[in-house]
Design an enzyme around this catalytic site. Structure first.
Site, PDB file in Angstrom:
ATOM      1  N   LYS A  57       0.850  -1.194   0.000  1.00 31.99           N
ATOM      2  CA  LYS A  57       0.000   0.000   0.000  1.00 31.99           C
ATOM      3  C   LYS A  57       0.895   1.257   0.000  1.00 31.99           C
ATOM      4  O   LYS A  57       1.994   1.235   0.555  1.00 31.99           O
ATOM      5  CB  LYS A  57      -0.731  -0.062   1.334  1.00 31.99           C
ATOM      6  CG  LYS A  57      -1.980   0.697   1.499  1.00 31.99           C
ATOM      7  CD  LYS A  57      -2.509   0.276   2.888  1.00 31.99           C
ATOM      8  CE  LYS A  57      -3.659   1.124   3.327  1.00 31.99           C
ATOM      9  NZ  LYS A  57      -4.900   0.798   2.643  1.00 31.99           N
ATOM     10  N   GLY A  58       0.435   2.319  -0.610  1.00 29.28           N
ATOM     11  CA  GLY A  58       1.194   3.569  -0.643  1.00 29.28           C
ATOM     12  C   GLY A  58       1.509   4.052   0.770  1.00 29.28           C
ATOM     13  O   GLY A  58       0.625   4.115   1.619  1.00 29.28           O
ATOM     14  N   ASN A  81     -11.952   4.352  -7.359  1.00 31.52           N
ATOM     15  CA  ASN A  81     -11.614   4.483  -5.943  1.00 31.52           C
ATOM     16  C   ASN A  81     -11.021   5.842  -5.670  1.00 31.52           C
ATOM     17  O   ASN A  81     -10.367   6.449  -6.515  1.00 31.52           O
ATOM     18  CB  ASN A  81     -10.669   3.360  -5.496  1.00 31.52           C
ATOM     19  CG  ASN A  81      -9.205   3.751  -5.638  1.00 31.52           C
ATOM     20  OD1 ASN A  81      -8.641   4.412  -4.757  1.00 31.52           O
ATOM     21  ND2 ASN A  81      -8.578   3.363  -6.748  1.00 31.52           N
ATOM     22  N   LEU A  85      -4.665   7.419  -0.270  1.00 30.16           N
ATOM     23  CA  LEU A  85      -3.420   6.996   0.389  1.00 30.16           C
ATOM     24  C   LEU A  85      -3.540   6.851   1.898  1.00 30.16           C
ATOM     25  O   LEU A  85      -2.638   7.243   2.647  1.00 30.16           O
ATOM     26  CB  LEU A  85      -2.272   7.968   0.033  1.00 30.16           C
ATOM     27  CG  LEU A  85      -1.864   8.017  -1.439  1.00 30.16           C
ATOM     28  CD1 LEU A  85      -0.708   8.990  -1.641  1.00 30.16           C
ATOM     29  CD2 LEU A  85      -1.485   6.639  -1.962  1.00 30.16           C
ATOM     30  N   ASN A 111       5.750   0.868  -1.806  1.00 33.35           N
ATOM     31  CA  ASN A 111       5.248   1.992  -2.615  1.00 33.35           C
ATOM     32  C   ASN A 111       5.248   3.237  -1.735  1.00 33.35           C
ATOM     33  O   ASN A 111       4.691   3.238  -0.636  1.00 33.35           O
ATOM     34  CB  ASN A 111       3.824   1.651  -3.098  1.00 33.35           C
ATOM     35  CG  ASN A 111       3.199   2.743  -3.947  1.00 33.35           C
ATOM     36  OD1 ASN A 111       2.772   3.779  -3.435  1.00 33.35           O
ATOM     37  ND2 ASN A 111       3.115   2.522  -5.240  1.00 33.35           N
ATOM     38  N   CYS A 142      -0.712   9.140  -8.064  1.00 36.00           N
ATOM     39  CA  CYS A 142      -1.995   8.958  -7.394  1.00 36.00           C
ATOM     40  C   CYS A 142      -2.948  10.102  -7.728  1.00 36.00           C
ATOM     41  O   CYS A 142      -2.664  11.262  -7.422  1.00 36.00           O
ATOM     42  CB  CYS A 142      -1.828   8.873  -5.884  1.00 36.00           C
ATOM     43  SG  CYS A 142      -3.405   8.523  -5.079  1.00 36.00           S
ATOM     44  N   THR A 205      -4.140   4.465 -11.924  1.00 30.69           N
ATOM     45  CA  THR A 205      -5.543   4.555 -12.371  1.00 30.69           C
ATOM     46  C   THR A 205      -5.794   5.775 -13.265  1.00 30.69           C
ATOM     47  O   THR A 205      -5.050   6.753 -13.228  1.00 30.69           O
ATOM     48  CB  THR A 205      -6.469   4.651 -11.146  1.00 30.69           C
ATOM     49  OG1 THR A 205      -5.989   5.709 -10.318  1.00 30.69           O
ATOM     50  CG2 THR A 205      -6.473   3.357 -10.362  1.00 30.69           C
ATOM     51  N   GLY A 256      -5.866  -3.768 -15.217  1.00 31.12           N
ATOM     52  CA  GLY A 256      -6.890  -4.676 -15.730  1.00 31.12           C
ATOM     53  C   GLY A 256      -6.454  -6.106 -15.932  1.00 31.12           C
ATOM     54  O   GLY A 256      -7.109  -6.852 -16.664  1.00 31.12           O
ATOM     55  N   GLY A 277      -3.983  -5.973  -9.748  1.00 35.71           N
ATOM     56  CA  GLY A 277      -4.591  -5.009  -8.827  1.00 35.71           C
ATOM     57  C   GLY A 277      -6.022  -5.350  -8.494  1.00 35.71           C
ATOM     58  O   GLY A 277      -6.304  -6.211  -7.646  1.00 35.71           O
TER      59      GLY A 277
END
Ligand SMILES: Cc1cc2nc3c(=O)[nH]c(=O)nc-3n(C[C@H](O)[C@H](O)[C@H](O)COP(=O)(O)O)c2cc1C
Length: 331
Positions: A57-58, A81, A85, A111, A142, A205, A256, A277
């Site tokens: 996770k970031g 989403n 963060l 990350n 992000c 994203t 994807g 992801g």
């Protein structure tokens, strides 16, 4: 519940190992940042040793509560989403999460994100020499934070400034994760390479939104969010293709990937590894399934190893219409 041992392919199967900018992966399937937490919940579902590696996770300098809810919305073709963060901060990650993750012996790539160039560098410096950390993934992409994040990743000069500062702060292999929300991703990729990136992750994203018709207002608390899932695969694949042809760095393809066949597409386009992801959010067992399906495809098609297919769609090795392929493919 535990999946089978190893890759699911017996001895004599294709060599799945990959050297990603000095990080040795037993197979090329990573899990994408933010979709796997720090592995605690997922370790209940399967043996994390089945993964090529884990991207956390970031992580930021201070703990972050994230954005206001709602923070997830399903669209007909993908997930939106706006987590923002949310994370416990780098010190807690070093003290509690990395010690948990390193018991699996799988490469862990942390990350990292920041609101300023200095914050990125400080987070990187704190992770230097931490046992169990194999590399850093710098998130300049992000779309869900007001300061930092995508602001850096949409400007080649700002991307370079972040990468240079992090490069100076760490000796760890440095992956730079780019945003697809740009006109020319090659320009940003080149800037990251020149500033000292060891590898690139493509992509984060795509910025999007949804509206609640009943309430007549944006569905997400933060109004906009990041679109992920099958809807973005063609965009991600195109960007991997473009960057692989222009930059001399290994690429982690992301966007994807739901199946082994999707993963193979990214490898053929020029990615050396892939990250799963949103598929994990649909099915927690998605990533080990991608490993299995990808290994089965390589074996059926008679490849000795992953490296044989990396970038194959670009070169003379590509099959022409009418050529008989070696076998079937994963579903
Ligand atoms: C819920 C959620 C949280 C995410 N958090 C992060 C993050 O903290 N840092 C990051 O670099 N990318 C983050 N991402 C982006 C993913 O790592 C990945 O790049 C993106 O979702 C595209 O891949 P996918 O279509 O396979 O999900 C997040 C994605 C989702 C869906």
């Amino acid at each position: 519940m535990h999946e089978g041992q190893g890759t699911g392919v017996g001895g004599g199967g294709p060599d799945l190992s990959v050297n990603l900018a000095g990080i040795r992966l037993a197979n090329p399937v990573l899990v994408a940042s933010g979709t796997f937490g720090y592995g605690r919940e997922m370790a209940r579902w399967f043996d994390l040793r089945l993964l090529g590696g884990i991207i956390t996770k970031g992580t930021t300098l201070a703990a972050r509560p994230g954005n206001p809810p709602p923070r997830i919305a399903e669209t007909p073709a993908g997930l939106l989403n706006s987590i923002g963060l949310e994370n416990p901060g780098v010190d807690a990650v070093i003290g509690e999460e990395i010690p948990f993750l390193r018991q699996f012996g799988v490469p862990v790539i942390v990350n990292i994100a920041g609101e300023t160039v200095e914050e990125y560098a400080t987070v990187a410096a704190k992770l230097e020499g931490v046992e169990g950390v194999s590399g850093l993934e710098v998130n300049v992409s992000c779309p869900n934070v007001r300061a930092g994040g995508m602001v850096f990743g949409t400007d080649p000069a700002a991307t370079a400034a972040v990468v240079k500062a992090v490069r100076a702060a760490t000796s760890l292999p440095l992956l730079v994760k780019l945003t697809p929300n740009v006109t020319d991703i090659v320009e940003v990729a080149r800037a990251a390479q020149e500033a000292g990136a060891d590898a690139l992750t493509l992509v984060n994203t795509l910025k999007g939104m949804a509206i609640d018709v009943q309430l007549r207002r944006p569905l997400l608390g933060a109004v906009t969010g990041g679109l992920s899932g099958p809807a973005i695969k063609p965009v991600a694949l195109r960007m991997v293709w473009e960057v692989a042809g222009a930059v001399n760095l290994p690429i982690v393809g992301c966007g994807g990937i739901m199946s082994g066949r999707d993963a193979v597409e990214f490898l053929l386009a020029g990615a050396s590894a892939v990250a799963v992801g949103s598929a994990t959010l649909v099915n927690p067992l998605a990533a080990p399934r991608v490993v299995r399906e990808m290994a089965a495809w390589l074996a059926e098609e008679g490849f000795a190893g992953v490296s044989e297919v990396v970038g194959m769609a670009r070169g003379p090795g590509a099959l022409r219409p009418g050529d008989a392929p070696g076998g079937g493919g994963p579903a």
